[in-house]
Design a protein around this motif. Structure first.
Motif, PDB file in Angstrom:
ATOM      1  N   GLU A 373      44.061  34.538  31.099  1.00 17.70           N
ATOM      2  CA  GLU A 373      44.868  34.450  32.312  1.00 17.70           C
ATOM      3  C   GLU A 373      44.586  35.658  33.209  1.00 17.70           C
ATOM      4  O   GLU A 373      44.514  36.788  32.736  1.00 17.70           O
ATOM      5  CB  GLU A 373      46.350  34.393  31.963  1.00 17.70           C
ATOM      6  CG  GLU A 373      46.793  33.082  31.330  1.00 17.70           C
ATOM      7  CD  GLU A 373      46.631  31.896  32.273  1.00 17.70           C
ATOM      8  OE1 GLU A 373      46.770  32.083  33.494  1.00 17.70           O
ATOM      9  OE2 GLU A 373      46.360  30.780  31.781  1.00 17.70           O
ATOM     10  N   GLY A 374      44.456  35.386  34.500  1.00 14.91           N
ATOM     11  CA  GLY A 374      44.206  36.458  35.459  1.00 14.91           C
ATOM     12  C   GLY A 374      42.747  36.771  35.675  1.00 14.91           C
ATOM     13  O   GLY A 374      42.401  37.532  36.588  1.00 14.91           O
ATOM     14  N   SER A 375      41.850  36.212  34.834  1.00 15.55           N
ATOM     15  CA  SER A 375      40.417  36.435  35.034  1.00 15.55           C
ATOM     16  C   SER A 375      39.957  35.655  36.260  1.00 15.55           C
ATOM     17  O   SER A 375      40.546  34.617  36.604  1.00 15.55           O
ATOM     18  CB  SER A 375      39.626  35.997  33.810  1.00 15.55           C
ATOM     19  OG  SER A 375      39.708  34.589  33.649  1.00 15.55           O
ATOM     20  N   PRO A 376      38.928  36.140  36.975  1.00 17.36           N
ATOM     21  CA  PRO A 376      38.459  35.427  38.166  1.00 17.36           C
ATOM     22  C   PRO A 376      38.133  33.960  37.894  1.00 17.36           C
ATOM     23  O   PRO A 376      38.472  33.085  38.694  1.00 17.36           O
ATOM     24  CB  PRO A 376      37.223  36.222  38.577  1.00 17.36           C
ATOM     25  CG  PRO A 376      37.457  37.594  38.050  1.00 17.36           C
ATOM     26  CD  PRO A 376      38.199  37.406  36.761  1.00 17.36           C
ATOM     27  N   ILE A 379      41.306  31.945  37.546  1.00 20.67           N
ATOM     28  CA  ILE A 379      41.942  31.762  38.852  1.00 20.67           C
ATOM     29  C   ILE A 379      41.236  30.671  39.645  1.00 20.67           C
ATOM     30  O   ILE A 379      41.876  29.803  40.250  1.00 20.67           O
ATOM     31  CB  ILE A 379      41.950  33.087  39.636  1.00 20.67           C
ATOM     32  CG1 ILE A 379      42.892  34.078  38.945  1.00 20.67           C
ATOM     33  CG2 ILE A 379      42.375  32.865  41.083  1.00 20.67           C
ATOM     34  CD1 ILE A 379      42.792  35.487  39.490  1.00 20.67           C
ATOM     35  N   GLU A 461      34.946  35.345  46.217  1.00 24.27           N
ATOM     36  CA  GLU A 461      35.089  36.292  45.106  1.00 24.27           C
ATOM     37  C   GLU A 461      34.318  37.567  45.394  1.00 24.27           C
ATOM     38  O   GLU A 461      33.103  37.532  45.630  1.00 24.27           O
ATOM     39  CB  GLU A 461      34.593  35.681  43.794  1.00 24.27           C
ATOM     40  CG  GLU A 461      34.754  36.634  42.615  1.00 24.27           C
ATOM     41  CD  GLU A 461      34.183  36.101  41.317  1.00 24.27           C
ATOM     42  OE1 GLU A 461      34.383  36.766  40.275  1.00 24.27           O
ATOM     43  OE2 GLU A 461      33.529  35.044  41.337  1.00 24.27           O
ATOM     44  N   GLY A 505      44.242  36.312  43.461  1.00 28.52           N
ATOM     45  CA  GLY A 505      43.849  37.336  42.495  1.00 28.52           C
ATOM     46  C   GLY A 505      43.342  38.558  43.213  1.00 28.52           C
ATOM     47  O   GLY A 505      43.068  38.524  44.413  1.00 28.52           O
ATOM     48  N   THR A 506      43.187  39.647  42.484  1.00 25.22           N
ATOM     49  CA  THR A 506      42.767  40.892  43.118  1.00 25.22           C
ATOM     50  C   THR A 506      41.352  40.817  43.676  1.00 25.22           C
ATOM     51  O   THR A 506      41.040  41.494  44.654  1.00 25.22           O
ATOM     52  CB  THR A 506      42.845  42.054  42.107  1.00 25.22           C
ATOM     53  OG1 THR A 506      42.071  41.712  40.947  1.00 25.22           O
ATOM     54  CG2 THR A 506      44.280  42.309  41.683  1.00 25.22           C
TER      55      THR A 506
END
Length: 528
Positions: A373-376, A379, A461, A505-506
């Motif tokens: 979870e949270g990985s590019p 996402i 990305e 996401g970041t």
């Protein structure tokens, strides 16, 4: 032994090998295609429907591998079956055709039982070991290595070889050796060995060599006639930008290559077996030939300097076959203990290269292990799942898994002619005139792809990477949007038709086409 018992024994051997082949096919069909194989079939579909390779769809690899997938895609459309399943059958059909050829070329001193063991090892090494990378070019190359060493050893021993058999060997080997230019080192070095051993008795115009040479000429003419821009455009682009894309890419090139050499050093295992059992010689040429080819395969991996898992596939296949050939050797002087040790090593190699990776990959496939979870990638996957099934989503990323495979996996229409934006980091860092000209060409094509596909959502990305030289690795960040923004036409188009949404996401931004957007496709679009 009576004639009836001989026939029963032969039938048992054939049935055993057939069952193992069917088992390898069943296992192969359980695994999803890799990114590369999925992209190969996408390109084949584009070509089948009138697309121009290296124009409408662009890849850095030579065309043969993509052309080879066209029949599978064509049959899949006719039969409504999976093109990957059909291609898997064709790949293993080549192995099935090669088996009787190799059987007849094996040393005449080997018993039928020994030949069966070796052919079973061939199925294991080429049909089962690469389960999670099935369909890669290295799988066909592994088969080419095995069959070419078999005919090389038979020639060296002076065995009589029929014309049809020699031509068939040449055709099977020609395909495998033509898939990468590195692969041609295997037949070249084996031919030099044959010249050295046979001297005046050496005959260059043998049927298998002529078949190999004729195939090379036909392939070269086909490339020049059908895709000449591969040589004029794709090769320079690859030379300028591909060297930065490799495993261990976050480390200096010298360190990365050292690690690749370390992983490739398993190729020395058969040679160590020969040295430990040197008093048991002379060894069969097929065993020594396989030992040598293992080293050539390792050299190929090192000069490619990429280090991805499937690059080691031929080394694994060849060392299994070499260990089996040594284990089947009948010693002339040394006690059986040395050969027993070779058999132990052969068994260990098979166990390590087949059972353990096979169980790990099987477990992964069966459990469908979720992405963190949270990985590019997770996402991107979630954003694609939320979008309507028939929507077009563009993922601007240098990661092929995000840019191509995730949208492909979910049945989304693909916006771009590129596998991913793998070339951007290196070209953006290249300030030479040629580098900037290539960068501008890529910018223009990506912009055109976006304007022509009119995606409902654009995911961008920002990827962290490294620009490595021999001694150091400099951290770098690649923002595709920042690289595309210098084009005024692209900026205007984005501003008029898209609005940025909340960041999922970041490292990922999302842009959505506005309800009021009425973009028109440029007249330069490739196809309607």
């Amino acid at each position: 032994m009576t004639s009836l018992s001989v026939q029963n024994s032969r039938l048992t051997q054939i049935v055993s090998l057939a069952c193992l082949w069917i088992f390898s096919l069943i296992l192969t069909l359980q695994f999803p295609p890799t990114w590369d194989v999925a992209w190969q079939h996408h390109i084949a579909k584009e070509v089948l429907h009138g697309g121009e390779l290296y124009r409408d769809v662009i890849d850095l690899n030579p065309p043969l591998w993509f052309w080879a997938a066209v029949p599978s895609v064509w049959l899949a459309e006719i039969t409504q079956q999976s093109s990957f399943a059909i291609a898997s059958f064709f790949n293993l059909l080549g192995l099935a055709i090669a088996l009787p050829c190799i059987w007849s070329l094996l040393p005449q001193t080997w018993t039928p039982h020994g030949r069966t063991i070796f052919c079973a090892g061939l199925i294991l090494a080429i049909g089962i070991v690469p389960l999670d990378e099935a369909g890669q070019r290295e799988q066909a190359f592994s088969l080419a290595c095995a069959i070419w060493v078999a005919i090389f050893a038979a020639r060296l021993k002076g065995q009589r070889i029929g014309l049809v058999l020699a031509i068939l060997v040449g055709l099977i080997a020609a395909y495998g050796f033509a898939l990468k230019h590195y692969f041609i080192l295997v037949p070249i070095t084996l031919e030099l060995w044959l010249i050295w051993k046979q001297r005046k008795a050496w005959r260059p115009f043998r049927p298998e060599v002529l078949t190999l040479a004729f195939s090379a000429v036909v392939y070269t003419v086909s490339v020049l006639a059908l895709v000449p821009h591969y040589l004029t455009e794709i090769v320079p682009l690859t030379a300028a930008s591909y060297q930065g894309l490799r495993d261990f890419g976050d480390q200096p090139m010298l360190v990365a290559i050292s690690k690749i050499i370390g992983l490739s050093s398993i190729a020395f295992i058969p040679f160590i077996l020969v040295l430990l059992n040197r008093r048991a010689g002379p060894f069969e040429p097929i065993a020594l030939g396989l030992c040598w080819v293992a080293l050539v395969c390792a050299f190929n991996v090192c000069i490619q300097a990429k280090g991805w898992g499937y690059h080691y596939m031929p080394i694994k296949a060849v060392i299994i076959l070499a260990a089996l050939a040594l284990a089947l050797h009948k010693p002339s002087a040394q006690p059986e203990s040395g050969i027993r040790f070779s058999r132990l090593v052969a068994g260990t190699l098979i166990l390590g290269n087949v059972v353990i990776p096979g169980l790990k990959t099987w477990t992964f496939v069966q459990e469908n292990a979720p992405l963190p979870e949270g990985s590019p990638t997770r996402i991107v996957e979630q954003m694609l799942e939320k979008s309507p099934r028939d929507s077009t989503v563009a993922v601007l990323s240098s990661d092929p898994g995000n840019a191509f495979y995730r949208p492909f996996e979910q049945g989304k229409a693909l916006y771009s002619r590129y596998f991913s934006l793998w070339m951007l980091p290196q070209l953006h860092a290249d300030k030479s005139v040629n580098g900037q000209a290539m960068l501008q060409d890529v910018r223009t094509k990506i912009t055109q792809d976006l304007m022509c596909s009119l995606p409902d959502m654009i995911l961008i990305e920002t990827t962290a990477g490294y620009n490595s030289d021999l001694w150091s690795a400099q951290f770098s960040v690649t923002d595709p949007l920042a690289i595309l923004e210098p084009q005024a036409a692209f900026n205007n188009w984005m501003g008029q038709n898209y609005q940025e949404g909340p960041r999922p996401g970041t490292t990922i931004r999302a842009w959505f086409r506005t309800d009021s957007a009425t973009p028109t496709k440029p007249t330069t679009c490739r196809r309607a």
